[in-house]
Design an enzyme around this catalytic site. Structure first.
Site, PDB file in Angstrom:
ATOM      1  N   SER A 432      11.191  10.592 -16.528  1.00 16.55           N
ATOM      2  CA  SER A 432      12.578  10.114 -16.473  1.00 16.55           C
ATOM      3  C   SER A 432      13.543  11.243 -16.143  1.00 16.55           C
ATOM      4  CB  SER A 432      12.968   9.453 -17.806  1.00 16.55           C
ATOM      5  OG  SER A 432      13.003  10.439 -18.848  1.00 16.55           O
ATOM      6  N   ASP A 433      13.485  12.327 -16.925  1.00 17.02           N
ATOM      7  CA  ASP A 433      14.529  13.341 -16.705  1.00 17.02           C
ATOM      8  C   ASP A 433      14.239  14.235 -15.511  1.00 17.02           C
ATOM      9  OD1 ASP A 433      12.481  14.631 -18.039  1.00 17.02           O
ATOM     10  OD2 ASP A 433      13.759  15.657 -19.472  1.00 17.02           O
ATOM     11  N   CYS A 434      12.979  14.322 -15.081  1.00 13.67           N
ATOM     12  CA  CYS A 434      12.703  15.063 -13.845  1.00 13.67           C
ATOM     13  C   CYS A 434      13.262  14.271 -12.676  1.00 13.67           C
ATOM     14  CB  CYS A 434      11.207  15.290 -13.690  1.00 13.67           C
ATOM     15  SG  CYS A 434      10.547  16.298 -15.027  1.00 13.67           S
ATOM     16  N   GLU A 437      17.026  14.916 -12.835  1.00  8.74           N
ATOM     17  CA  GLU A 437      17.437  16.228 -12.319  1.00  8.74           C
ATOM     18  C   GLU A 437      17.194  16.295 -10.812  1.00  8.74           C
ATOM     19  OE1 GLU A 437      19.297  18.084 -14.054  1.00  8.74           O
ATOM     20  OE2 GLU A 437      18.863  17.335 -16.071  1.00  8.74           O
TER      21      GLU A 437
END
Ligand code: LAN
Length: 701
Positions: A432-434, A437
């Site tokens: 999710s956060d990759c 970003e």
């Protein structure tokens, strides 16, 4: 220098050449500390220390852009955990696969460098106290690699083991490795029930609902346990049986060892429920149905094969990487697939000044590159390093996952088309956060007129992944939605990790996803899914607020610790348009300011993660300082002096060549194991300096 880093679309392999190269590249000089840190001087740099934020920024950009790899990413040391390399060494020993000698030498050098001088042991990670898990596993690794029984370091390590009850009290993952090596009895392990894999997904305890890392580790472990894949009895095996224990190997009461865990190692004791279940499973082992077991063995091997193929034999992480390789060997011997595995061992082996280690992943390429892009752009001078930015954009471009995996449902995989991974597209597990970003970096690059940016359609594919990953509680977990109930944690069999059973919503992942969507809606305000996006942001914000602590902080799960979590909390809220005088933001800033130290910096110890309470480091840390400053400036914290003191601290720590010193370990997983992010020292101080310049000095550099 005989070693050089070879890169190919993010793949990193350290190659050895017997004729040393007299002119190592800037990347190799940087990564291997071939010159005294702070003294190497890539083209364009000079060695006079910066006297202003602007100078510090210019120097940092010049230095860091010079050490970008040719395929556009930033490489770094992703070591830290000490329980990974032994799995690799043991697997190679059992399967008779030998690493080339220069690799073996560097591994030995690493293990000896990391031995705790005080007591001769090793811990869970490079900064941890010595324990049985660390010591017994490094001990057998060094012995396999050829160190003799009477070498002083070995003698010292053995004394540590003997003084602390011997290897019988090793935690369960250590019991597993020692049993495969034939120096621990399978009787001494709680069962790793392979039949679980036959349970229907509808049951809340089904493996398909576990956190993917837990699932993918216990998958091959249960296969090996069912097959009792064990090393042949060699002289070394017989000798180790004598060396590791305080009593005669043959006299050990193995079934009494199942729940014997050394107090040095114990972090997450088994629950009563798990103890009861283990009791019944042990009884079941005696009467299990062979038919059912064979069925489960075939099924798990099919899942193992799928994971290998989907990740090009890299596998999701360092643990299943080597256990899967052992499974392939068990099933097929030295087949073509076995060699595909062996080839990808190199992706995990990382050389540094301290020797060769096994990394916690096949690198942190995408993650570091996405942050670097954002930090560089915020300086306002990234047009001075156009080639570097173009290459970084190319790296983002080729790393976005193009497809969903086949037969997703059968293999419990979430969609991945449009996601970004943590490392490389070959690895390909979406996060999710990759993804967030990746999106933030891709959109930020649109501000540079010399870039051919990733299309908004492709960014929208990433947004689609993010929307699909939002949990019922409004937050985001790491790789998948939260699929199982919290009480599954009561079954956590690992004595050394917290929160491994399901994928939880995290402040970091949630805040990053919110920021990505907020950025996207600026570029595509009339996107057909805009309502859905707005609603998702609102729910995310509500979630973040709901988990803010009384003292204004957020606990971090993937970095150290409250400073990291609070950085995400604040950035997420600010991006969503939360008024800067909202009590949530005010309280969070107050928390951070209360942790500022005499010297103007911030410094948090890994004990914060372990104890879940703020623990100061003995010294301020530049990365913590970067996060705190970024947060305060995102929130436009009114007291400029607080910020200025932090900025001065950062400048005082910069080396004259623009690099920054490597300080204490700064990453973490599952609360108890730390992991290195060596690029953070170059990214976060620079990013904070850039923000400061934009906010207060507004000067062109
Ligand atoms: C990682 C590395 C990246 C990290 C972030 C993207 C930074 C985070 O925001 C979400 C979680 C994630 C993807 C993450 C999860 C746990 C990992 C995979 C690791 C810390 C790298 C190594 C670790 C893995 C679990 C190590 C093997 C140990 C086990 C307990 C299975």
């Amino acid at each position: 220098m005989s070693w050089r880093l070879e890169v190919d679309r993010g793949r990193q392999v350290w190659r050895y050449d017997s004729t040393p190269n007299p002119n190592p590249s800037d990347v190799d000089v940087h990564l291997l500390n071939l010159k005294e840190p702070g003294t190497s001087c890539p083209p364009g740099c000079n060695l006079t220390p910066a006297t202003s934020p602007q100078e510090a920024i210019t120097k940092a950009i010049q230095y860091f852009s010079a050490v970008q790899t040719e395929d556009g990413h930033w490489a770094g040391d992703y070591g830290g955990p000490m329980f990974l390399l032994p799995g690799l060494v043991i697997t190679c020993y059992i399967t008779g696969h030998s690493l080339p000698e220069p690799y073996q030498k560097e591994i030995i050098r690493y293990l000896l460098n990391r031995q705790n001088p005080k007591d001769g042991g090793w811990g869970l990670h490079i900064e941890a106290h010595s324990d049985i898990f660390g010591t017994a596993l490094q001990y057998v690794s060094l012995r396999i690699l050829g160190l003799p029984e009477n070498q002083p370091e070995i003698v010292k390590a053995r004394k540590f083991l003997q003084d602390n009850g011997g290897a019988t009290g090793i935690p369960s993952w250590g019991k597993f490795w020692l049993a495969t090596l034939n120096v621990y009895s399978w009787e001494g392990l709680n069962p790793i029930p392979i039949e679980f894999w036959l349970l229907p997904y509808s049951l809340p305890i089904a493996p398909g609902r576990w956190w993917c890392h837990c699932r993918m580790v216990y998958l091959p472990m249960s296969y090996i346990y069912a097959r009792k894949t064990t090393c042949q009895e060699t002289d070394l095996v017989r000798s180790l049986r004598r060396e590791l224990y305080t009593m005669d190997y043959d006299k050990i009461d193995w079934s009494a060892q199942r729940n014997n865990i050394s107090s040095l190692d114990m972090y997450n004791p088994h629950t009563l429920l798990l103890k009861a279940i283990n009791g019944s499973l042990t009884a079941y082992e005696k009467v299990h149905s062979k038919w059912l077991r064979d069925k489960a063995i075939d099924m798990t091997f099919d899942h193992i094969r799928y994971e290998d193929e989907q990740t090009k034999y890299i596998d999701i992480g360092p643990v299943n990487k080597v256990v899967n390789m052992l499974c392939v060997w068990d099933r097929e011997g030295k087949s073509a697939n076995f060699y595909k595995h062996a080839d990808r061992l190199l992706d995990y082996l990382w050389l540094s000044h301290d020797g060769m280690k096994m990394q916690g992943y096949n690198g942190s390429q995408l993650w570091d590159t996405a942050f670097t892009i954002q930090a560089f752009i915020e300086t306002g001078i990234s047009n001075q390093v156009q080639d570097c930015m173009k290459k970084a954009n190319d790296y983002l471009d080729i790393s976005q996952v193009p497809y969903d995996a086949p037969e997703m449902e059968k293999y419990f995989r979430h969609i991945s088309k449009g996601a970004w991974p943590f490392s490389t597209v070959d690895h390909g597990w979406p996060i999710s956060d990759c993804t967030a970003e990746g999106i933030k970096a891709a959109l930020a690059l649109r501000s540079l007129n010399f870039i051919d940016p990733i299309s908004l359609e492709r960014v929208a594919d990433g947004i689609n992944v993010i929307l699909s990953l939002q949990n019922k509680d409004g937050g985001w977990a790491s790789y998948e939605n939260t699929r199982g109930p919290k009480w599954l944690e009561k079954f956590n069999p690992s004595e050394v990790f917290h929160n491994i059973m399901i994928d939880y919503s995290y402040v970091e992942c949630s805040a990053a996803c919110i920021q990505a969507m907020c950025s996207f809606r600026k570029f595509a305000p009339s996107h057909p899914r805009i309502k859905e996006i707005n609603r998702s942001i609102q729910r995310g914000v509500k979630f973040i607020k709901s988990i803010q602590r009384e003292d204004g902080s957020w606990i971090g799960s993937w970095g150290i610790c409250f400073t990291y979590g609070t950085w995400f909390g604040i950035e997420g809220l600010v991006a969503s348009g939360e008024p800067l005088n909202s009590p949530h933001i005010v309280k969070a800033c107050k928390f951070l300011v209360s942790k500022q130290r005499q010297d103007g910096g911030w410094g948090e110890s890994f004990k914060s993660n372990v104890t879940k309470n703020y623990v100061h480091h003995e010294q301020s840390q530049i990365v913590n300082t970067g996060w705190a400053l970024l947060s305060l400036m995102a929130a436009k914290y009114p007291d400029r002096e607080v910020i200025e003191r932090g900025i001065k601290y950062l400048i005082s720590k910069q080396y004259p060549n623009g690099d920054f010193p490597q300080e204490s370990i700064i990453g973490v997983f599952n609360f108890n194991c730390m992991i290195s992010y060596s690029n953070y020292k170059n990214i976060f101080p620079l990013w904070a300096l850039a923000r400061y310049n934009n906010m207060y000095l507004k000067s062109k550099i």
